[in-house]
Design a protein around this motif. Structure first.
Motif, short mmCIF file in Angstrom:
data_model
loop_
_atom_site.label_atom_id
_atom_site.label_comp_id
_atom_site.label_asym_id
_atom_site.label_seq_id
_atom_site.Cartn_x
_atom_site.Cartn_y
_atom_site.Cartn_z
N VAL A 198 31.00 11.79 -9.62
CA VAL A 198 30.11 12.94 -9.47
C VAL A 198 28.77 12.66 -10.15
CG1 VAL A 198 29.79 15.38 -10.03
CG2 VAL A 198 32.02 14.57 -9.23
N SER A 199 28.79 11.97 -11.27
CA SER A 199 27.53 11.62 -11.94
C SER A 199 26.70 10.70 -11.07
CB SER A 199 27.83 10.94 -13.29
OG SER A 199 28.50 11.81 -14.17
N LEU A 200 27.34 9.74 -10.41
CA LEU A 200 26.61 8.78 -9.60
C LEU A 200 26.11 9.37 -8.29
CD1 LEU A 200 28.84 5.60 -10.10
CD2 LEU A 200 26.48 5.89 -10.87
N LEU A 201 26.96 10.14 -7.61
CA LEU A 201 26.64 10.59 -6.25
C LEU A 201 26.31 12.07 -6.15
CD1 LEU A 201 29.29 8.55 -4.23
CD2 LEU A 201 26.96 7.91 -4.88
N GLY A 202 26.49 12.81 -7.24
CA GLY A 202 26.13 14.22 -7.25
C GLY A 202 27.29 15.12 -6.84
N SER A 203 27.23 16.36 -7.29
CA SER A 203 28.23 17.36 -6.91
C SER A 203 28.08 17.70 -5.44
CB SER A 203 28.05 18.63 -7.76
OG SER A 203 28.20 18.36 -9.13
N GLN A 204 29.21 17.86 -4.76
CA GLN A 204 29.19 18.19 -3.34
C GLN A 204 29.36 19.70 -3.15
OE1 GLN A 204 28.53 15.45 -1.24
NE2 GLN A 204 28.24 14.63 -3.31
N GLN A 210 33.46 18.03 -7.51
CA GLN A 210 32.60 18.39 -8.64
C GLN A 210 33.35 18.08 -9.93
OE1 GLN A 210 31.82 22.57 -7.99
NE2 GLN A 210 30.78 22.22 -6.03
N PRO A 232 21.85 13.24 -8.55
CA PRO A 232 22.70 12.05 -8.59
C PRO A 232 21.94 10.85 -9.11
CG PRO A 232 22.03 12.52 -6.34
CD PRO A 232 21.57 13.69 -7.17
N PRO A 246 20.70 8.36 -5.40
CA PRO A 246 20.44 9.39 -4.38
C PRO A 246 20.67 8.90 -2.96
CG PRO A 246 18.38 8.47 -5.18
CD PRO A 246 19.47 7.83 -6.00
N ALA A 291 32.89 5.03 -6.78
CA ALA A 291 32.48 6.39 -6.40
C ALA A 291 32.79 6.68 -4.94
CB ALA A 291 30.99 6.57 -6.68
#
Length: 475
Positions: free
Chosen positions: A268-274, A280, A290, A293, A396
């Motif tokens: 989640v840190s690398l690719l962001g919360s969905q 998440q 992210p 990005p 990830a």
């Protein structure tokens, strides 16, 4: 004091014995994510080596101080978790490597810096437990998990510290990052079972969370207490399951809940919360950008370990499963994107032992691509093996997938059980993931595939065409 002198004598004696002991080889697995690549007559979709989003993430974070500190002792892990302060600065020792175990006293606390002879390979886990017994002045690590010794007045809990040059860990015994992830979790389990504090960190100048796995495992782990006797859910690991001298008997599955949390936090840190409310993590803000990005996520992700397995060796403990096994499990009605994680195409980027067999791996990879495309004609299938496809990104992708598949691999077992979707793995053996078979009973989001597979030794006795035909022939 007499007590301190006794500690020094005991640990010095243990170190001498370890140095004199004969290390025995046990079955180990090479780092799987570093072999060969493909280019067929009909070239499938491959990641552009200049993927703008990934490259931008690398550039944006290259000079960031968020994951580096100017002191030798970090105060936060790469994911922002506060680390113990105060005595840590004096407990941390700048080292070029982890060649030897060292002990010292910091404000009346015994602090032991873990050397490579006490990691789990070559009977190191057994030596680690012996050292933990000496650190705690006990004849043995207590079988009863509810046993807590009375604290010694004025004497803080002993602490086990590991600080690595995470850029050059392959130099230690030649093992890859997957082996080192296993080593970190094994030492954490042993420290918790012996009820001592534990710290793991990368040397600050070698902490690169976009390219390396180990910075994501940095932790300050407090010793269990009577109020919190085992910091992880599930059955408490027995002494035999933690301190076994044979890798095949170390029950890393007993640490699975912590591994799952670490893997999901990293992804989640690398690719962001969905936006699905599932992918998440509670410690990562929903609106946090992210680190990498614009990565397009796949519904199905397959780790295809290829180069070393088709390399003509004689090992029986790892190999390749039939392609038809993937088709058995893939939910074709919900699959719009499939990602294949494999080795680079450029022979210059391969390990020496994989270069000779790069062509075989290339052909097998594209046969897998064709098999999947025939099965799900409308799906977009991409081979992820570009220059910017780092191992943390590989992790990830597996964690974020709706369905994740792995080969016999110590490296990708960790993100497989951490996946937010459903994970599928080959049954392990004494050399690779022996503890994996216990997971389906503990976690309902993983499935063990028991279909036929070919070992490296079996593949070495077949022609390439025979092997390819075997891949696509149903059982």
């Amino acid at each position: 004091s007499a007590e301190r002198l006794l500690f020094v004598i005991i640990l010095s004696g243990l170190y001498i014995m370890n140095q004199q002991s004969t290390s025995a080889n046990i079955n180990h697995h090479d780092d799987p994510y570093s072999s060969a690549d493909p280019i067929p007559s009909t070239k499938p979709d491959c990641d552009n080596n200049n993927n703008e989003g990934i490259q931008r993430g690398l550039e944006q974070n290259a000079s960031s101080n968020e994951f580096e500190t100017i002191t030798m002792a970090p105060t936060h892990s790469p994911t922002g978790t506060p680390m113990e302060t105060g005595v840590v600065e004096n407990e941390s020792t700048p080292k070029e490597d982890v060649n030897a175990t060292e002990q010292k006293w910091v404000k009346d606390r015994l602090v032991v810096h873990l050397g490579k002879e006490h990691f789990f390979w070559h009977y190191g886990q057994r030596r680690l437990c012996q050292m933990l017994q000496d650190m705690t002045l006990t004849g043995e690590i207590q079988q009863d998990p509810d046993y807590f010794r009375d604290p010694i007045p004025g004497r803080p809990t002993p602490k086990l510290v590991t600080e690595l040059n995470c850029n050059s860990i392959r130099g230690y015994f030649g093992f890859g990052e997957g082996n080192w992830v296993s080593a970190v979790y094994s030492s954490r389990m042993a420290a918790a079972r012996a009820k001592v504090d534990y710290s793991f960190s990368c040397r600050p100048d070698t902490r690169n969370p976009l390219k390396l796995l180990l910075p994501w495992l940095e932790v300050e782990q407090k010793a269990p207490t009577m109020d919190d006797p085992w910091p992880y859910t599930g059955p408490i690991a027995t002494v035999e399951e933690v301190c076994a001298q044979n890798y095949a008997k170390i029950r890393l599955d007993k640490f699975a809940d912590q591994i799952v949390d670490d893997m999901r936090k990293m992804a989640v840190s690398l690719l962001g919360s969905q936006n699905d409310g599932i992918r998440q993590h509670p410690s990562v803000p929903i609106d946090q950008p992210p680190m990498i990005p614009d990565v397009v996520l796949d519904d199905v992700v397959i780790h295809f370990r290829c180069g070393d397995i088709m390399g003509g060796g004689g090992r029986k403990d790892y190999g390749m499963i039939k392609f038809t096994e993937y088709l058995r499990w893939i939910n074709k009605d919900e699959t719009k994107r499939i990602g294949i994680l494999t080795q680079p195409f450029d022979p210059k980027k391969l390990r020496q032992k994989d270069v000779y067999n790069a062509g075989k791996c290339k052909t097998a990879t594209y046969l897998l691509h064709k098999t999947l495309q025939d099965f799900v004609p409308d799906a977009t299938i991409t081979i992820h093996n570009g220059d910017n496809e780092t191992i943390p990104l590989v992790y990830a992708r597996l964690v974020m997938a709706k369905q994740a598949f792995i080969s016999l691999s110590s490296l990708t077992w960790f993100p497989l059980i951490g996946t937010f979707g459903h994970g599928y793995f080959q049954k392990g053996n004494e050399g690779v993931n022996p503890f994996a078979e216990y997971l389906p009973a503990k976690m309902d989001h993983v499935t063990m595939m028991t279909g036929a597979w070919l070992s490296q030794k079996q593949i070495s006795k077949k022609t390439l065409n025979q092997t390819l035909q075997w891949f696509v022939t149903p059982e």
